[in-house]
Write a protein that holds these residues in place. Structure first.
Motif, PDB file in Angstrom:
ATOM      1  N   ASP A 121      -2.511   3.459  -7.975  1.00 30.55           N
ATOM      2  CA  ASP A 121      -1.679   2.263  -7.839  1.00 30.55           C
ATOM      3  C   ASP A 121      -0.647   2.392  -6.731  1.00 30.55           C
ATOM      4  OD1 ASP A 121      -0.563   4.304  -9.354  1.00 30.55           O
ATOM      5  OD2 ASP A 121       0.839   2.953 -10.359  1.00 30.55           O
ATOM      6  N   VAL A 122      -0.503   3.581  -6.170  1.00 24.50           N
ATOM      7  CA  VAL A 122       0.431   3.803  -5.064  1.00 24.50           C
ATOM      8  C   VAL A 122      -0.351   4.368  -3.885  1.00 24.50           C
ATOM      9  CG1 VAL A 122       2.503   5.014  -4.287  1.00 24.50           C
ATOM     10  CG2 VAL A 122       2.305   4.289  -6.666  1.00 24.50           C
ATOM     11  N   PRO A 123      -0.439   3.644  -2.765  1.00 26.16           N
ATOM     12  CA  PRO A 123      -1.174   4.162  -1.605  1.00 26.16           C
ATOM     13  C   PRO A 123      -0.537   5.440  -1.079  1.00 26.16           C
ATOM     14  CG  PRO A 123      -0.717   1.798  -1.375  1.00 26.16           C
ATOM     15  CD  PRO A 123       0.097   2.291  -2.522  1.00 26.16           C
ATOM     16  N   THR A 180       6.074  18.010   2.061  1.00 25.32           N
ATOM     17  CA  THR A 180       7.008  16.901   2.216  1.00 25.32           C
ATOM     18  C   THR A 180       6.413  15.639   1.605  1.00 25.32           C
ATOM     19  OG1 THR A 180       7.840  17.829   4.291  1.00 25.32           O
ATOM     20  CG2 THR A 180       8.345  15.523   3.856  1.00 25.32           C
ATOM     21  N   VAL A 181       7.168  14.995   0.723  1.00 24.66           N
ATOM     22  CA  VAL A 181       6.758  13.724   0.120  1.00 24.66           C
ATOM     23  C   VAL A 181       7.747  12.657   0.589  1.00 24.66           C
ATOM     24  CG1 VAL A 181       6.267  12.472  -2.000  1.00 24.66           C
ATOM     25  CG2 VAL A 181       5.857  14.952  -1.892  1.00 24.66           C
ATOM     26  N   ARG A 182       7.246  11.678   1.339  1.00 31.00           N
ATOM     27  CA  ARG A 182       8.116  10.645   1.912  1.00 31.00           C
ATOM     28  C   ARG A 182       7.596   9.269   1.519  1.00 31.00           C
ATOM     29  NH1 ARG A 182       8.103   8.048   7.009  1.00 31.00           N
ATOM     30  NH2 ARG A 182       6.359   9.370   7.644  1.00 31.00           N
ATOM     31  N   ASP A 183       8.494   8.355   1.171  1.00 34.84           N
ATOM     32  CA  ASP A 183       8.103   6.992   0.812  1.00 34.84           C
ATOM     33  C   ASP A 183       8.939   5.987   1.584  1.00 34.84           C
ATOM     34  OD1 ASP A 183      10.453   5.831  -0.829  1.00 34.84           O
ATOM     35  OD2 ASP A 183      10.124   7.750  -1.828  1.00 34.84           O
ATOM     36  N   ASN A 184       8.476   4.753   1.601  1.00 35.31           N
ATOM     37  CA  ASN A 184       9.201   3.682   2.305  1.00 35.31           C
ATOM     38  C   ASN A 184       9.866   2.732   1.319  1.00 35.31           C
ATOM     39  OD1 ASN A 184       6.975   2.422   1.245  1.00 35.31           O
ATOM     40  ND2 ASN A 184       6.491   1.238   3.082  1.00 35.31           N
ATOM     41  N   GLY A 185      10.332   3.292   0.192  1.00 36.80           N
ATOM     42  CA  GLY A 185      10.927   2.479  -0.862  1.00 36.80           C
ATOM     43  C   GLY A 185      12.373   2.104  -0.597  1.00 36.80           C
ATOM     44  N   ILE A 186      13.039   1.693  -1.665  1.00 35.19           N
ATOM     45  CA  ILE A 186      14.397   1.166  -1.531  1.00 35.19           C
ATOM     46  C   ILE A 186      15.421   2.266  -1.265  1.00 35.19           C
ATOM     47  CG2 ILE A 186      13.920  -0.841  -2.970  1.00 35.19           C
ATOM     48  CD1 ILE A 186      15.212   0.624  -5.301  1.00 35.19           C
ATOM     49  N   GLY A 187      15.077   3.519  -1.586  1.00 39.20           N
ATOM     50  CA  GLY A 187      15.998   4.609  -1.349  1.00 39.20           C
ATOM     51  C   GLY A 187      17.239   4.545  -2.219  1.00 39.20           C
ATOM     52  N   LEU A 207       5.991  12.007  -7.221  1.00 34.15           N
ATOM     53  CA  LEU A 207       5.206  10.779  -7.107  1.00 34.15           C
ATOM     54  C   LEU A 207       5.472   9.836  -8.277  1.00 34.15           C
ATOM     55  CD1 LEU A 207       1.778  12.209  -5.879  1.00 34.15           C
ATOM     56  CD2 LEU A 207       3.482  10.964  -4.542  1.00 34.15           C
ATOM     57  N   THR A 208       5.695  10.402  -9.455  1.00 36.64           N
ATOM     58  CA  THR A 208       6.017   9.568 -10.618  1.00 36.64           C
ATOM     59  C   THR A 208       7.344   8.849 -10.412  1.00 36.64           C
ATOM     60  OG1 THR A 208       4.814  11.074 -12.086  1.00 36.64           O
ATOM     61  CG2 THR A 208       6.406   9.591 -13.105  1.00 36.64           C
ATOM     62  N   ASN A 209       8.330   9.557  -9.848  1.00 34.81           N
ATOM     63  CA  ASN A 209       9.611   8.910  -9.545  1.00 34.81           C
ATOM     64  C   ASN A 209       9.437   7.789  -8.533  1.00 34.81           C
ATOM     65  OD1 ASN A 209      11.111  10.537 -11.262  1.00 34.81           O
ATOM     66  ND2 ASN A 209      11.570  12.053  -9.680  1.00 34.81           N
ATOM     67  N   VAL A 210       8.580   8.019  -7.535  1.00 35.17           N
ATOM     68  CA  VAL A 210       8.316   6.976  -6.531  1.00 35.17           C
ATOM     69  C   VAL A 210       7.706   5.751  -7.206  1.00 35.17           C
ATOM     70  CG1 VAL A 210       6.941   6.383  -4.508  1.00 35.17           C
ATOM     71  CG2 VAL A 210       8.078   8.601  -4.629  1.00 35.17           C
ATOM     72  N   ARG A 211       6.711   5.991  -8.060  1.00 38.37           N
ATOM     73  CA  ARG A 211       6.033   4.877  -8.717  1.00 38.37           C
ATOM     74  C   ARG A 211       6.973   4.107  -9.647  1.00 38.37           C
ATOM     75  NH1 ARG A 211       0.641   6.387 -11.760  1.00 38.37           N
ATOM     76  NH2 ARG A 211       2.102   7.654 -12.986  1.00 38.37           N
ATOM     77  N   ASN A 212       7.863   4.814 -10.328  1.00 35.78           N
ATOM     78  CA  ASN A 212       8.711   4.153 -11.328  1.00 35.78           C
ATOM     79  C   ASN A 212       9.984   3.542 -10.764  1.00 35.78           C
ATOM     80  OD1 ASN A 212       6.862   4.939 -13.246  1.00 35.78           O
ATOM     81  ND2 ASN A 212       8.013   6.748 -13.882  1.00 35.78           N
ATOM     82  N   HIS A 213      10.470   4.080  -9.638  1.00 35.86           N
ATOM     83  CA  HIS A 213      11.800   3.669  -9.182  1.00 35.86           C
ATOM     84  C   HIS A 213      11.883   3.211  -7.730  1.00 35.86           C
ATOM     85  CE1 HIS A 213      13.159   5.378 -12.943  1.00 35.86           C
ATOM     86  NE2 HIS A 213      12.687   6.570 -12.609  1.00 35.86           N
ATOM     87  N   ALA A 214      11.005   3.698  -6.868  1.00 32.12           N
ATOM     88  CA  ALA A 214      11.225   3.503  -5.431  1.00 32.12           C
ATOM     89  C   ALA A 214      10.812   2.125  -4.920  1.00 32.12           C
ATOM     90  CB  ALA A 214      10.469   4.572  -4.642  1.00 32.12           C
ATOM     91  N   GLN A 215       9.916   1.431  -5.651  1.00 35.44           N
ATOM     92  CA  GLN A 215       9.385   0.146  -5.178  1.00 35.44           C
ATOM     93  C   GLN A 215       8.743   0.306  -3.796  1.00 35.44           C
ATOM     94  OE1 GLN A 215      12.254  -3.076  -5.513  1.00 35.44           O
ATOM     95  NE2 GLN A 215      13.217  -2.140  -7.313  1.00 35.44           N
ATOM     96  N   ALA A 216       8.033   1.404  -3.614  1.00 34.91           N
ATOM     97  CA  ALA A 216       7.411   1.703  -2.319  1.00 34.91           C
ATOM     98  C   ALA A 216       5.973   1.191  -2.284  1.00 34.91           C
ATOM     99  CB  ALA A 216       7.430   3.207  -2.063  1.00 34.91           C
ATOM    100  N   ASN A 217       5.518   0.823  -1.089  1.00 34.68           N
ATOM    101  CA  ASN A 217       4.109   0.444  -0.914  1.00 34.68           C
ATOM    102  C   ASN A 217       3.363   1.428  -0.018  1.00 34.68           C
ATOM    103  OD1 ASN A 217       4.977  -0.169   1.678  1.00 34.68           O
ATOM    104  ND2 ASN A 217       5.114  -2.372   1.265  1.00 34.68           N
TER     105      ASN A 217
END
Length: 356
Positions: A243-245, A298-305, A272-282
């Protein structure tokens, strides 16, 4: 931190009780003012997230309560067995420092409060150098109690973090062992029976290859120190987050001890679980870079931060990163760095040495 908040309120209640009914306050105006400040600060600590520098303010206020205690109480009170004005409130600040900054931070905070205890004696009309033997021992005992409390709370907090990480790791290993046993007892037996009944030689050979792979998974459970590929395990992990690219890039297989790989993969999974639950990243990117000394994941996302402040998050009792990611990686000798800003995503760097 919840227990420290309880300690704060209980200590404040004792301060107010001593001031109101102890008959030991000769400067009621100053005592009332200090009580009001302590009440407001305790309320702030309870209801709002703490910013940088709040721990220093907390420690400074604790020092003030100690010194003011000597000023507002009758002369010579420090040499008696009467309850003191400050009571145990200063220890809450020392305990908070120990939780946030570890053993060294707790000891340093306690040492600072110990340094102001002689000022309490001075403002109470007692010269520390003129004390009797037993009175000197009582002064030294009071001074030593603060750094000792800080060190003990720091040690206990560190042990709790490590035990939590180890318990979680043990539960995962137990689950893997159970699954491996099921594969061996059920799936492998069924595959062997099906392979014997297949008329086509090519199909039997293909099924036999799959059977060997499953047997290797089972045998891996009995060889925890055998090296395996961290990169391959992370690629397998990413399949669970459809569910998270997630894009994964690696400079190699990153072979490491199986126990180390298990712990690091668990840390990446929690990230990754934190990203899926909180970051609102695509979009999420994972980079696995290896060199002769270790591996950098390194795990990087483009979420709300968010505005990452480890001390403030710990003060608020939000220990997710510390318990689920940092404690795991540090358990194998590694380090974790978190970079995040509101609106600019989050980046978690995990460095794992080869020796881990």
């Amino acid at each position: 931190m919840t227990l420290i908040l309880v300690l704060r309120w209980a200590a404040f209640g004792w301060m107010a009780f001593v001031a109101a009914f102890g008959g030991q306050i000769v400067r009621t105006d100053i005592g009332a003012a200090v009580l009001a400040v302590v009440f407001v600060w305790t309320l702030i600590v309870t209801l709002t997230p703490q910013r940088k520098g709040s721990a220093a303010i907390d420690l400074g206020l604790a020092a003030v309560t100690i010194v003011v205690g000597g000023f507002v109480e009758p002369a010579g009170r420090v040499l008696t067995a009467h309850p003191s004005f400050a009571g145990i409130y200063p220890t809450a600040a020392v305990a908070a420092w120990a939780v946030i900054h570890g053993v060294r931070g707790g000891f340093a905070a306690g040492a600072m409060l110990a340094a102001v205890v002689p000022l309490q004696y001075y403002f109470n009309g007692v010269t520390p150098v003129g004390l009797l033997h037993l009175e000197t021992l009582a002064l030294l005992g009071t001074m030593l109690s603060y750094p000792l409390i800080g060190a003990v709370v720091g040690i206990v907090t560190g042990q709790l973090l490590r035990l939590t990480a180890l318990a979680d790791h043990g539960a995962r290993l137990e689950e893997r062992a159970r699954l491996a046993a099921e594969i061996h007892d059920d799936v492998l037996q069924r595959l062997a029976a099906i392979r014997r009944d297949l008329p086509d030689a090519a199909a039997r050979a293909a099924l036999e290859r799959q059977e060997r792979k499953l047997r290797r998974i089972h045998l891996d459970e009995d060889t925890p120190h055998e090296d395996c590929s961290l990169a391959e395990e992370i690629y397998r992990l990413v399949e669970e987050f459809s569910d998270v690219p997630v894009r994964v890039a690696s400079t190699g297989r990153a072979p490491m001890a199986r126990q180390t790989v298990t712990i690091v993969v668990a840390a990446v999974k929690e990230t990754l679980t934190n990203v899926r639950n909180h970051a609102q990243a695509n979009r999420v990117w994972i980079a696995i870079l290896e060199d002769p000394e270790g591996v950098l994941v390194t795990v990087r996302d483009n979420g709300i931060g968010f505005d990452f402040d480890e001390a403030a998050l710990t003060e608020r009792g939000r220990l997710g990163l510390s318990l689920s990611v940092k404690a795991r990686v540090e358990n194998v000798g590694g380090t974790v760095k978190v970079k995040s800003r509101k609106g600019r995503g989050t980046e978690v760097e995990m460095w794992i040495p080869r020796s881990g």
